[in-house]
Write an enzyme that holds these catalytic residues in place. Structure first.
Site, mmCIF file in Angstrom:
data_model
loop_
_atom_site.group_PDB
_atom_site.id
_atom_site.type_symbol
_atom_site.label_atom_id
_atom_site.label_comp_id
_atom_site.label_asym_id
_atom_site.label_seq_id
_atom_site.Cartn_x
_atom_site.Cartn_y
_atom_site.Cartn_z
ATOM 1 N N LEU A 1 -2.790 -1.017 -2.793
ATOM 2 C CA LEU A 1 -2.794 -2.478 -2.822
ATOM 3 C C LEU A 1 -4.234 -2.980 -2.851
ATOM 4 C CD1 LEU A 1 -0.122 -3.221 -0.048
ATOM 5 C CD2 LEU A 1 0.227 -3.308 -2.528
ATOM 6 N N ASP A 2 -4.442 -4.121 -3.501
ATOM 7 C CA ASP A 2 -5.745 -4.774 -3.441
ATOM 8 C C ASP A 2 -6.116 -5.044 -1.983
ATOM 9 O OD1 ASP A 2 -5.682 -4.831 -6.196
ATOM 10 O OD2 ASP A 2 -5.097 -6.941 -6.327
ATOM 11 N N ARG A 3 -7.394 -5.159 -1.720
ATOM 12 C CA ARG A 3 -7.866 -5.366 -0.348
ATOM 13 C C ARG A 3 -7.171 -6.552 0.322
ATOM 14 N NH1 ARG A 3 -13.788 -7.542 0.279
ATOM 15 N NH2 ARG A 3 -12.637 -9.360 -0.487
ATOM 16 N N THR B 1 -4.345 -7.985 -0.432
ATOM 17 C CA THR B 1 -2.885 -7.955 -0.510
ATOM 18 C C THR B 1 -2.369 -7.078 0.618
ATOM 19 O OG1 THR B 1 -2.889 -8.243 -2.913
ATOM 20 C CG2 THR B 1 -0.893 -7.331 -1.925
#
Length: 291
Positions: free
Chosen positions: A133-135, A137
């Site tokens: 996951l993106d940081r 998210t």
């Protein structure tokens, strides 16, 4: 690491074909074939070319993986949703990075899971992140605790058979309750951001509108492909950027990061042959804005 399966077919089958039907990737099979493990039929070591008879058990043994010396060890906390001998399902907080990268050498999920396995004195201490996951998210991440598990689920990942659903708060108002966004996504040279472009990679996003306010909508999103920033790019492209997503033109007046949460994850466990399904509640900031 050791795992066993019972062959229930009607005709003899080669070990490789049987393992491929369970999901095993080529790399692990070749590693075992080269001496990194062994195949056993009826609890006896056999050659990789052996055929399994109906109702015979197949066992594979793989040497444990030590700690990766290039990965720093972190003992920062983890929120573990599920754990067995093969898998960890982690509920990641927004603001935590998935893997080390430029400017972030420690404290990521990979660093923390490494420390977690060391603390457990696990024979395998080199975790494999199956989803990332993106940081900014938050939500559910799947981690394989050893490379056998990573290999056994590789087909589900490559063929997009895992169910990954997200909840997002986006700007604007929808007239339809369901839709798909089928637009290719491309890199922007020298930048982190992505864009919709004809020469990009095929990307398909499906969504359901579950609630709406005056200037926002809560959507449930299912990914049918796995492109970087896919949800963020696609909703910005149709005029509904995620709230808080400065990179893609989202409204940052009420929150300083994109409101995107990995809320549901499901996959077929290749070891137990059971469907495993997990749900993560929305962070408080979602409910505060909707209120």
């Amino acid at each position: 690491m050791e795992a066993s399966w019972q062959y229930t077919g009607a005709e003899p089958v080669k070990i490789k074909k049987f393992l491929q039907s369970l999901g095993m990737g080529h790399r692990l099979f070749n590693d075992i074939k080269k001496g990194e493990g062994e195949f056993l039929v009826d609890h006896r070591p056999v050659r990789p070319t052996t055929k399994i008879l109906p109702n015979q058990p197949l066992t594979i043994r793989v040497k444990p993986e030590p700690v990766d010396p290039t990965v720093a060890v972190s003992h920062d906390p983890l929120q573990v949703v599920y754990e067995d001998d093969n898998w960890l399902v982690i509920d990641k907080s927004a603001g935590v990075t998935s893997i080390p990268g430029p400017g972030v050498a420690n404290g990521t999920i990979l660093n923390r899971v490494t420390g977690y396995l060391i603390d457990q004195q696990s024979p395998d201490q080199r975790p494999h992140l199956i989803t990332r996951l993106d940081r900014d998210t938050g939500g559910l991440l799947l981690v394989a605790k050893h490379h056998m598990a990573s290999s056994m689920i590789s087909q589900q990942v490559q063929q997009h058979q895992m169910v990954k659903e997200y909840t997002a708060l986006v700007s604007g108002h929808f007239t339809a309750d369901h839709g798909t966004i089928d637009q290719p996504i491309a890199r922007v040279a020298g930048q982190v951001r992505r864009v919709v472009a004809d020469d990009g990679q095929q990307a398909l996003t499906e969504y359901w509108v579950e609630d709406q306010g005056d200037d926002w909508a809560r959507v449930r999103v299912r990914l049918h492909t796995g492109r970087t920033h896919q949800i963020r790019v696609h909703f910005a492209a149709i005029g509904h950027p995620l709230l808080g997503d400065a990179l893609y033109g989202g409204d940052t007046s009420r929150v300083d990061h994109q409101l995107l949460h990995a809320s549901h994850l499901a996959f077929l466990d290749p070891f137990s042959r059971r469907q495993l399904s997990f749900t993560s509640p929305l962070p408080a900031v979602f409910n505060e804005i909707m209120a």
